[in-house]
Scaffold this motif. Structure first.
Motif, short mmCIF file in Angstrom:
data_model
loop_
_atom_site.label_atom_id
_atom_site.label_comp_id
_atom_site.label_asym_id
_atom_site.label_seq_id
_atom_site.Cartn_x
_atom_site.Cartn_y
_atom_site.Cartn_z
N ASP A 192 0.83 -1.21 0.00
CA ASP A 192 0.00 0.00 0.00
C ASP A 192 0.86 1.26 0.00
O ASP A 192 0.56 2.24 -0.69
CB ASP A 192 -0.93 0.02 1.22
N ILE A 218 2.48 1.72 -3.40
CA ILE A 218 1.48 2.20 -4.35
C ILE A 218 1.25 3.69 -4.17
O ILE A 218 1.18 4.44 -5.15
CB ILE A 218 0.16 1.40 -4.19
N TYR A 219 1.19 4.16 -2.93
CA TYR A 219 1.02 5.60 -2.67
C TYR A 219 2.18 6.40 -3.28
O TYR A 219 1.96 7.38 -3.99
CB TYR A 219 0.95 5.85 -1.16
N GLN A 243 1.95 6.41 -7.10
CA GLN A 243 0.89 7.30 -7.59
C GLN A 243 1.39 8.74 -7.65
O GLN A 243 1.13 9.47 -8.61
CB GLN A 243 -0.33 7.21 -6.66
N ARG A 295 2.16 11.08 -11.33
CA ARG A 295 1.50 12.37 -11.61
C ARG A 295 2.50 13.45 -12.03
O ARG A 295 2.11 14.46 -12.63
CB ARG A 295 0.74 12.85 -10.36
N SER A 345 0.15 -8.96 -6.75
CA SER A 345 0.83 -7.73 -6.32
C SER A 345 1.16 -6.84 -7.51
O SER A 345 0.94 -5.62 -7.46
CB SER A 345 2.13 -8.08 -5.58
N ARG A 360 -1.96 -5.12 -8.89
CA ARG A 360 -2.36 -3.99 -8.04
C ARG A 360 -1.52 -2.76 -8.35
O ARG A 360 -2.04 -1.64 -8.47
CB ARG A 360 -2.21 -4.34 -6.55
N VAL A 361 -0.22 -2.94 -8.46
CA VAL A 361 0.67 -1.81 -8.75
C VAL A 361 0.28 -1.16 -10.08
O VAL A 361 0.14 0.06 -10.18
CB VAL A 361 2.15 -2.27 -8.78
N LYS A 409 -2.56 -1.36 -11.87
CA LYS A 409 -3.92 -0.81 -11.91
C LYS A 409 -4.05 0.45 -11.07
O LYS A 409 -4.74 1.40 -11.45
CB LYS A 409 -4.94 -1.85 -11.43
N GLU A 410 -3.40 0.47 -9.92
CA GLU A 410 -3.64 1.55 -8.96
C GLU A 410 -2.67 2.72 -9.07
O GLU A 410 -2.93 3.78 -8.51
CB GLU A 410 -3.62 0.99 -7.53
N THR A 411 -1.55 2.53 -9.78
CA THR A 411 -0.56 3.61 -9.83
C THR A 411 -0.43 4.27 -11.19
O THR A 411 -0.03 5.44 -11.27
CB THR A 411 0.85 3.10 -9.45
N GLY A 412 -0.71 3.55 -12.27
CA GLY A 412 -0.43 4.07 -13.59
C GLY A 412 1.04 3.95 -13.96
O GLY A 412 1.48 4.49 -14.98
#
Length: 270
Positions: free
Chosen positions: A68, A71-72, A75, A79, A105, A108-109, A111-114
Motif C-alpha cells: 500500500d 502504491i502511494y 501514484q 503524476r 501484487s 495492483r501496482v 492498476k492503482e498507480t499508472g
C-alpha cells in the motif's frame, strides 16, 4: 497532462539504447515534486524504490515498507511524469511466496498507480513469478547482486559475487531472467568486470549501482546523489549537490528572519 510532442521512454526505448550504445540514466523518486523535476531534466527511468523504507520512512532496512505504501509513492511519482519510464519495486513479502501472489501484487501496482513496470529481486528462485507476471502483460525489471530485501541472509551490505561460485550463479541467473522475459536487470554492488561480462552476455540492458562503468545504464538513490542523506558514503556514490548544507542554511536563515521580524516585510504582506 502529457504534452503531445514529448517522446515517452518505453521498455523498447531502453532496448534500442543498449543496441545503439547509448547509456541509460535512472534515479529513484518517491513524490510528485521531485519526479516532475527529474522528468524535465531528462532522466530516462524513474524507480519508485523500496528504498523509500529508508529515506522516506526512516527504517533501517527495506523490509518494513508495505505494498500500500509503495502504491502511494508510485501514484505521486506518476503524476509528475511526462517522459520517463516509471518502475515500481514490489516490496518484501509481496512476491516471494508463490507466483499467484506475485502476479496479484504486480496487477495492483499497475492498476492503482499508472506505473509502467515493476521490479523484483532474485535470480532462479524468482523465475516462475517473473514468467507469470510477464505472461499477464506486465513488464518486469530484474535485480541481481546485492539484493537488499535479503540483507538478513547476507548479513552485510558488502560487495557480492567476488567469489567464483557466486559469480557463476549470478551469470546463470542473469540469463534465466532474460529468458523469463525481463526487459532489463539492475546489477547492484558487484565487481565491474563481472558486470561487464554479464552486460555483454545479455540482449537486454543492465542498470548498475556500484557495478562499474560497463553496465548499459546507471541508477542512484536521489537522496544520496543530491547530498540530502549525509550518512551514506559508499565508494560508488558521486554527490552531485550538497542539499543538506543548502537546506540547513536556508532554514536557519528563515528562523532568524522570523525571530527578528525581518520576515515578512511590507512587500510580503497584503
Amino acid at each position: 497532462m502529457s504534452q503531445p510532442d514529448v517522446k515517452k521512454v518505453t521498455t523498447n526505448t531502453l532496448q534500442k539504447m543498449k543496441a545503439a550504445g547509448q547509456k541509460i540514466a535512472m534515479l529513484t523518486a518517491y513524490d510528485f515534486s521531485f519526479a516532475r523535476i527529474f522528468d524535465a531534466a531528462g532522466i530516462d527511468v524513474l524507480l519508485v524504490g523500496d528504498s523509500a523504507s529508508n529515506v522516506m520512512a526512516g527504517h533501517e532496512t527495506t523490509l518494513p515498507i508495505t505494498l500500500d505504501q509503495m502504491i502511494y509513492h508510485a501514484q505521486c511519482v506518476v503524476r509528475g511524469v511526462d517522459r520517463s519510464l516509471v518502475v515500481v519495486d514490489l516490496p518484501f513479502g509481496t512476491y516471494q511466496s508463490n507466483p499467484d501472489i506475485a502476479l496479484a501484487s504486480a496487477i495492483r501496482v499497475m492498476k492503482e498507480t499508472g506505473g509502467h513496470s515493476i521490479k523484483l529481486e532474485g535470480g532462479e528462485e524468482a523465475v516462475e513469478s517473473i514468467k507469470r507476471i510477464v505472461k499477464a502483460g506486465i513488464p518486469v525489471m530484474g535485480h541481481l547482486g546485492l539484493t537488499p530485501q535479503s540483507i538478513y541472509k547476507f548479513g552485510t551490505y558488502t560487495v557480492r559475487a567476488k567469489e567464483e561460485m557466486e559469480a557463476e550463479k549470478l551469470k546463470r541467473d542473469a540469463l534465466l531472467l532474460q529468458d523469463a522475459g525481463c526487459y532489463a536487470i539492475v546489477l547492484e554492488k558487484i565487481p565491474a568486470l563481472l558486470a561487464k561480462e554479464v552486460s555483454e552476455s545479455l540482449d537486454i540492458p543492465t542498470i548498475g549501482i556500484g557495478a562499474g562503468m560497463y553496465c548499459d545504464g546507471q541508477v542512484l538513490v536521489m537522496h544520496d546523489m543530491l547530498g540530502i542523506n549525509i550518512e551514506f558514503k559508499p565508494r560508488f556514490l558521486r554527490k552531485y549537490a550538497d542539499l543538506n548544507k543548502e537546506i540547513t542554511a536556508a532554514v536557519e536563515q528563515y528562523v532568524k528572519d522570523v525571530q527578528s521580524q525581518d520576515f515578512p516585510n511590507e512587500q510580503e504582506q497584503y
